[in-house]
Design a protein around this motif. Sequence first.
Motif, short mmCIF file in Angstrom:
data_model
loop_
_atom_site.label_atom_id
_atom_site.label_comp_id
_atom_site.label_asym_id
_atom_site.label_seq_id
_atom_site.Cartn_x
_atom_site.Cartn_y
_atom_site.Cartn_z
N ILE A 233 28.06 -13.09 -13.14
CA ILE A 233 27.58 -12.28 -12.05
C ILE A 233 26.47 -11.18 -12.52
O ILE A 233 26.87 -10.48 -13.58
N PRO A 234 25.36 -11.02 -11.88
CA PRO A 234 24.66 -9.84 -12.25
C PRO A 234 25.32 -8.64 -12.29
O PRO A 234 26.28 -8.22 -11.40
N GLY B 269 27.86 -12.75 -1.60
CA GLY B 269 27.57 -11.49 -1.01
C GLY B 269 28.63 -10.55 -0.91
O GLY B 269 28.16 -9.22 -0.48
N PRO C 210 26.07 -12.55 -5.57
CA PRO C 210 24.68 -12.95 -4.94
C PRO C 210 24.85 -13.60 -3.62
O PRO C 210 25.82 -14.38 -3.38
N GLU C 211 24.12 -13.49 -2.76
CA GLU C 211 24.16 -14.12 -1.25
C GLU C 211 23.97 -15.71 -1.42
O GLU C 211 24.69 -16.20 -0.75
N ASN C 212 23.50 -16.22 -2.32
CA ASN C 212 23.50 -17.70 -2.46
C ASN C 212 24.45 -17.91 -3.40
O ASN C 212 24.29 -19.11 -4.00
N TYR C 213 25.47 -17.31 -3.60
CA TYR C 213 26.51 -17.67 -4.52
C TYR C 213 27.01 -19.22 -4.23
O TYR C 213 27.09 -19.29 -2.94
#
Length: 451
Positions: A203-204, A236, A226-229
Amino acid sequence: MQVTETLSEGLKRELKIVVPAADLDSRLSARLEELKGQVRLNGFRPGKVPTAHLRRLYGKSAMAEIVQNILNETARKTLEERGERAAMQPSFALPEDEAEAGEVLDGKKDLSYTMTYEVLPSFELGDFAGIKIDRPIAEVTDEEVDAEVAKLARDSADFATKDGAAENGDRVTISYVGKIDGEPFEGGADENGQVTIGSGRFIPGFEDQLIGAKVGEERVLNVTFPENYGAKHLAGKAATFDVTVKDVAAPVAATVDDEWAKKFGLESLEKLRETMREQMQGQLGSATRTKIKRQLLDKLDELHSFELPPTMVEQEFENVWNQVTQDLQRSGRTFEDENTTEEAAKADYRKIAERRVRLGLVLSEIGEGAKIQVTDEELQRALVDRIRQFPGQEKEVYEFYRSNPEALASLRAPIFEEKVVDHVLGLADITDRTVSREELLKDEEEGQASA
């Protein structure tokens, strides 16, 4: 049998078909005679069962089978006699009244039904010989091969435990527990997770927060999924990870030589470089192929305009639209995120569906005129490749394709398309243009994004 056309509108056709009861009864009698030698009934010697008894036992089921055969025969013969090609399998409307249907199955009433279908359009092929094609070509340079070899050396590097703090490029072994709102979540724990700092695989922000960590140290990492995980229940959301560092290891620089190349099953560094160059050149060749094929299809689309079978377009649109909506759901995005609306998107994708159907018909017409065929060997190779995608289910996949003509046709279609494209490219006026690897692949990425 009486056939009457009740609708001829554009590509749509509707026929009323009447099969006399006498014809049905004759077929039923013939079928029951066949059954005489096949059925075994208590109290009767083989082949001696009275026909009337067979009619009582098997009459309706045999007649249902006969009706189905009549539908198939009628469709084939009627299309042949009318000189038409159906765009898709015709549909049939049989008597809905239960009493009437029963009389038909009993052989007491004429079979009256409608057959509805759409015909393939007739059109003149445009003058596609000599189409001008710009073919971008890129060659792999020695520097690019060097860079790829260096990347392989980095990615395959061994690690050795070290003293001191973790740095960028180090591999850190950790135990961790992920939490959302203070509660552990499923799949968020590992006793021996390995993280290579700077790899970008976590994850970032996760990897960066391990810089400076030492063996035995405990840290709490703060991240946001991320939102698109991929996991929707995490996408998100802010999370924390309770981390304990168990080992810090630094990469050991590989000696790029013949011995190192043998790790990858190749006898020398030179052979490794040759293999990598071939793979990279193959990638560029595929990109070139995609570019010129797109140009060719664009030009063929410009050359042709004719009425399309509505059902074919609708079916193709449904396929495209289902893929679009599934992709959006997987990424957690909406049409608004794509700067459009559902209505506008549907209009755009319907145009894409129309283009696909039109080009499919054009390519089919070209291929038929050029007598292009897909050989059994080509189809068999495609089937084997498909089966290999399902390890452990080879037998089931084979049986599925063997018993499903439509599925087998889905393997034949792309082979046929590529052979037709090759045929047209052989007649085209192609101009080669040398470009850089970056330009070729960049253009390709932009083309895919646009599509």
